[in-house]
Write a protein that holds these residues in place. Structure first.
Motif, short mmCIF file in Angstrom:
data_model
loop_
_atom_site.label_atom_id
_atom_site.label_comp_id
_atom_site.label_asym_id
_atom_site.label_seq_id
_atom_site.Cartn_x
_atom_site.Cartn_y
_atom_site.Cartn_z
N THR A 1 33.27 -30.18 29.56
CA THR A 1 32.98 -30.85 28.28
C THR A 1 31.46 -30.96 28.05
N ALA A 2 31.11 -31.07 26.76
CA ALA A 2 29.71 -31.29 26.39
C ALA A 2 29.25 -32.64 26.96
N GLY A 3 30.16 -33.60 27.04
CA GLY A 3 29.82 -34.92 27.56
C GLY A 3 29.33 -34.83 29.00
N LEU A 4 30.06 -34.08 29.83
CA LEU A 4 29.67 -33.97 31.23
C LEU A 4 28.33 -33.23 31.35
N ALA A 5 28.15 -32.20 30.53
CA ALA A 5 26.88 -31.44 30.57
C ALA A 5 25.70 -32.37 30.24
N ARG A 6 25.90 -33.23 29.27
CA ARG A 6 24.80 -34.14 28.90
C ARG A 6 24.52 -35.16 30.01
N LEU A 7 25.56 -35.59 30.71
CA LEU A 7 25.33 -36.51 31.83
C LEU A 7 24.53 -35.83 32.94
N VAL A 8 24.85 -34.55 33.22
CA VAL A 8 24.12 -33.82 34.26
C VAL A 8 22.66 -33.64 33.85
N ASP A 9 22.43 -33.33 32.56
CA ASP A 9 21.04 -33.20 32.07
C ASP A 9 20.26 -34.49 32.31
N THR A 10 20.93 -35.62 32.12
CA THR A 10 20.23 -36.90 32.19
C THR A 10 20.13 -37.45 33.61
N PHE A 11 21.23 -37.35 34.37
CA PHE A 11 21.27 -38.03 35.67
C PHE A 11 21.16 -37.07 36.86
N GLY A 12 21.23 -35.76 36.59
CA GLY A 12 21.10 -34.79 37.67
C GLY A 12 22.45 -34.38 38.25
N ALA A 13 22.44 -33.25 38.99
CA ALA A 13 23.69 -32.68 39.50
C ALA A 13 24.31 -33.51 40.62
N THR A 14 23.59 -34.51 41.14
CA THR A 14 24.16 -35.33 42.22
C THR A 14 25.32 -36.20 41.73
N ILE A 15 25.50 -36.30 40.41
CA ILE A 15 26.63 -37.10 39.92
C ILE A 15 27.92 -36.26 39.82
N ILE A 16 27.83 -35.00 40.25
CA ILE A 16 29.02 -34.12 40.25
C ILE A 16 29.53 -33.99 41.69
#
Ligand SMILES: CC(C)(COP(=O)(O)OP(=O)(O)OC[C@H]1O[C@@H](n2cnc3c(N)ncnc32)[C@H](O)[C@@H]1O)[C@@H](O)C(=O)NCCC(=O)NCCS
Ligand SMILES: Nc1ncnc2c1ncn2[C@@H]1O[C@H](COP(=O)(O)OP(=O)(O)OP(=O)(O)O)[C@@H](O)[C@H]1O
Length: 208
Positions: A49-64
């Motif tokens: 989702t675009a939502g998850l992509a925006r979270l990664v942009d903001t908080f970094g890939a460590t939230i995945i």
């Protein structure tokens, strides 16, 4: 703009672990459609989702996590200790959650609907609803139920409670209050009485 649909919408809210899901389940058992912002919040960050992509942009890939899904516990640990991070998260997710709920409301045909929104009083989501039902418990009950359900410590529980509005402010915004500090068996008759009340309010609003 108030409730943009013709459906009568009861907003159900309360502090963390006050019993919103437990009460919503009782409305669902009476055949009332229930929409839940926490569920929508999960759907808008599914993988791809675009939502998850925006979270990664903001908080970094460590939230995945290793399966490519949002690691909710890790994000939870960040946002309940850092107000700026929480505001960033809300700025990304709330418009997506709102749109998702509006799309779902469009599909519903019923006398009325229960819309569960934890941050109803704190946010613009209140503009979507016709009436506010607050599930109320003392803060000590909230804390102990949260610690037990989520296996978290007192500091973590208090951080979430502190990030939300005060109990009194929520009560001031309520049209109806459902007290939930007694055992779960006390809830059913209270929900049945509210259901009858909401059916008559909805019928007044949309006669015939
Ligand atoms: C921080 C996240 C990833 C934690 O996920 P987790 O699975 O651990 O918890 P869950 O989503 O089930 O939420 C549990 C409870 O936490 C509380 N809570 C959630 N988000 C917030 C917030 N931004 N501010 C205060 N309390 C919150 C609510 O009481 C909610 O019912 C998640 O809550 C989230 O994405 N929050 C931001 C979206 C939001 O504001 N949701 C509230 C609905 S409007
Ligand atoms: N009347 C009650 N008596 C005892 N335990 C209860 C009662 N109502 C709810 N609980 C328990 O308290 C915990 C919190 O309830 P619930 O998950 O319904 O709250 P919630 O407000 O939806 O939480 P959240 O804000 O995290 O989404 C759960 O473990 C639930 O089983």
């Amino acid at each position: 703009m108030r409730n943009p649909t013709s459906l009568y919408i009861v907003g159900l809210t309360g502090g963390v672990a006050s019993g919103k899901s437990t009460v919503a389940e009782l409305f669902a058992e009476l055949g009332v459609p229930v929409l839940d912002a926490d569920v929508a919040a999960r759907e808008v960050v599914e993988p791809g989702t675009a939502g998850l992509a925006r979270l990664v942009d903001t908080f970094g890939a460590t939230i995945i996590d290793k399966h490519g899904r949002l690691d909710r516990r890790s994000l939870r640990n960040v946002v309940f200790q850092d107000q700026t991070a929480r505001q960033q998260l809300e700025a990304i997710l709330h418009p997506l959650i709102r749109q998702r709920l509006l799309d779902q409301l469009d599909q519903i045909q019923a006398a009325y609907v229960i819309l569960v929104v934890p941050l109803l009083v704190e946010s613009d989501f209140s503009k979507l609803v016709d009436r506010i039902l607050v599930i109320d418990v003392p803060v000590e009950t909230q804390r102990s139920r949260l610690m037990q359900r989520d296996a978290c410590d007192r500091t973590q529980a208090d951080a979430i409670i502190a990030s939300q509005t005060e109990r009194q402010r929520r009560l001031d915004a309520a049209n109806d209050v459902l007290e939930n500090s007694a055992g779960p068996n006390e809830l059913k008759p209270k929900v049945e009485a509210l259901h009858r009340h909401y059916l008559s309010l909805a019928a007044e609003r949309n006669p015939g």
